[in-house]
Write an enzyme that holds these catalytic residues in place. Structure first.
Site, PDB file in Angstrom:
ATOM      1  N   LYS A   1      53.029  38.090  38.275  1.00 39.35           N
ATOM      2  CA  LYS A   1      52.902  39.402  37.641  1.00 39.35           C
ATOM      3  C   LYS A   1      52.787  40.501  38.696  1.00 39.35           C
ATOM      4  O   LYS A   1      51.914  40.453  39.562  1.00 39.35           O
ATOM      5  CB  LYS A   1      51.687  39.408  36.723  1.00 39.35           C
ATOM      6  CG  LYS A   1      51.555  40.650  35.846  1.00 39.35           C
ATOM      7  CD  LYS A   1      50.419  40.452  34.855  1.00 39.35           C
ATOM      8  CE  LYS A   1      50.342  41.617  33.874  1.00 39.35           C
ATOM      9  NZ  LYS A   1      49.305  41.408  32.848  1.00 39.35           N
TER      10      LYS A   1
ATOM     11  N   GLU B   1      50.959  34.161  27.854  1.00 43.34           N
ATOM     12  CA  GLU B   1      50.521  34.554  29.191  1.00 43.34           C
ATOM     13  C   GLU B   1      49.202  33.874  29.552  1.00 43.34           C
ATOM     14  O   GLU B   1      48.265  33.831  28.748  1.00 43.34           O
ATOM     15  CB  GLU B   1      50.325  36.073  29.264  1.00 43.34           C
ATOM     16  CG  GLU B   1      49.909  36.543  30.659  1.00 43.34           C
ATOM     17  CD  GLU B   1      49.449  37.994  30.696  1.00 43.34           C
ATOM     18  OE1 GLU B   1      49.811  38.689  31.660  1.00 43.34           O
ATOM     19  OE2 GLU B   1      48.733  38.423  29.772  1.00 43.34           O
TER      20      GLU B   1
ATOM     21  N   CYS C   1      53.204  40.289  29.819  1.00 43.41           N
ATOM     22  CA  CYS C   1      52.350  41.302  29.203  1.00 43.41           C
ATOM     23  C   CYS C   1      52.830  42.734  29.500  1.00 43.41           C
ATOM     24  O   CYS C   1      53.965  43.078  29.214  1.00 43.41           O
ATOM     25  CB  CYS C   1      50.911  41.064  29.659  1.00 43.41           C
ATOM     26  SG  CYS C   1      49.646  41.850  28.653  1.00 43.41           S
TER      27      CYS C   1
END
Length: 349
Positions: free
Chosen positions: A169, A78, A203
């Site tokens: 994200k 990430e 994540c």
């Protein structure tokens, strides 16, 4: 178990029994010439922190390593390009109108990636040259959102070198919200790769049940979870998602130590004043569709970690549980996914 080779790559060795004593594994010997198999490379590396071009150069080096090892899918952690915002928790990041925060943030934005400007073209060209698909974690300077805010994005590049999805994200975590903008559902997509159907999340998105379910419902059976770097994150959830979805799960993390901060980092001494020696220790790993380890978390070692997986294992484990197939009740519960790319304007010419 794994071993470090001289070329900076890791090879899995042994069996489940070597990793988890007293547990019986149903993992079969994998035949590498089987059309059901896929060789995966996990690039557990540190960035050249907040330096866009030097980090791209390092990524290119690992693409070549993976190509030499005949990898068909290569995954990076990430926000690897150009790095995770470690400074926030070390420098009173929530202080409003702080000159320090503004100057580091501006440096971060300038070193983030604008895909429309061709800043991933070299990486895409190498993917095509080596017929290798990739997942790459970037900080995206999104042009359709004005080009000044940045998004933690997971980019999928296929083996023809084409960018097939950019997943921003959905919900930055905790102090990430002080520098990252929240994304949208446009990148919630899966991709066919040989007999596999691959998708990915960033994540703590991997803890979001409905985001996972969206990918399951699209047919995902190879899940990519990317992390900034910690076995604290990867140790439990990798096996949990594998067991929940009856899919292969590949968790890839980055590394970051004090010595990885470049000397030209803005306000470096203030960052280092409270920095621990290690901020990201890796923890990259792979779990099989039965939830057992194929490669347990690899800690504090930089290199290319490889393993070959067999699609038939997915079908075997779906026999008794399939979360979106025979073990689902869409007449009772159903998920709606909005994949519209969000922007502040719609231009009509």
């Amino acid at each position: 178990m794994y071993s470090l080779l001289q070329n900076g790559t890791f090879k899995a060795k042994g069996s489940y029994k070597d990793v988890i004593p007293n547990k019986t594994s149903t993992l079969k010997m994998i035949q590498t010439d089987n059309k059901n198999t896929l060789k995966i490379g996990m690039a557990q590396i540190s960035p050249v922190w907040l330096n866009k071009q030097k980090t791209i150069d390092k990524i290119k080096t690992y693409i070549k390593k993976a190509a030499d090892d005949n990898c068909e899918l290569l995954v990076f952690g990430e926000a690897l390009l150009p790095g995770y915002p470690f400074w926030i928790s070390l420098t009173d990041g929530a202080k409003f109108n702080s000159t320090t925060q503004k100057e580091i943030h501006a440096h971060y934005v300038k070193n983030s990636i604008q895909i429309e400007a061709g800043e991933l073209d070299e990486i895409c060209a190498l993917a095509k040259e080596n017929s290798m698909a990739m997942y790459l974690g970037i900080m995206e300077r999104a042009k359709n959102r004005g080009g000044h805010s940045i998004y933690c994005s997971l980019v999928y590049i296929d083996a023809n070198g084409d960018i097939k999805s950019v997943h921003r994200k959905l919900q930055p975590t905790y102090d990430e919200r002080l520098t990252w903008a929240p994304g949208d559902g446009n990148g919630l997509r899966v991709h066919d790769l040989k007999d596999f159907c691959v998708g990915g999340l960033n994540c703590w998105e991997n803890w979001m049940p409905l985001s996972r379910t969206a990918l399951y419902g699209m047919g995902e059976n190879l899940h990519i979870a990317v992390w900034p770097g910690s076995d604290y994150n990867t140790l439990d959830i990798t096996r949990f998602i594998a067991r929940e979805s009856r899919s292969f799960v590949v968790s890839v993390s980055s590394l970051m130590k004090v010595e990885d901060f470049p000397a030209d980092t803005p306000h470096l001494q203030e960052i280092l004043k409270n920095a621990p020696d290690t901020m990201a220790n890796g923890g990259s790993c792979i779990a099989g569709p039965d939830g057992e380890w194929i490669i347990p978390p690899v800690i504090d070692k930089e290199g290319l970690i490889t393993s070959t997986i067999d699609f038939n294992r997915v079908l075997e484990e779906r026999q008794n549980f399939d979360p979106v197939g025979h073990y689902s009740r869409p007449d009772v519960t159903k998920l709606t996914v909005n994949r519209e790319r969000q922007s502040i304007i719609d231009i009509i010419d």
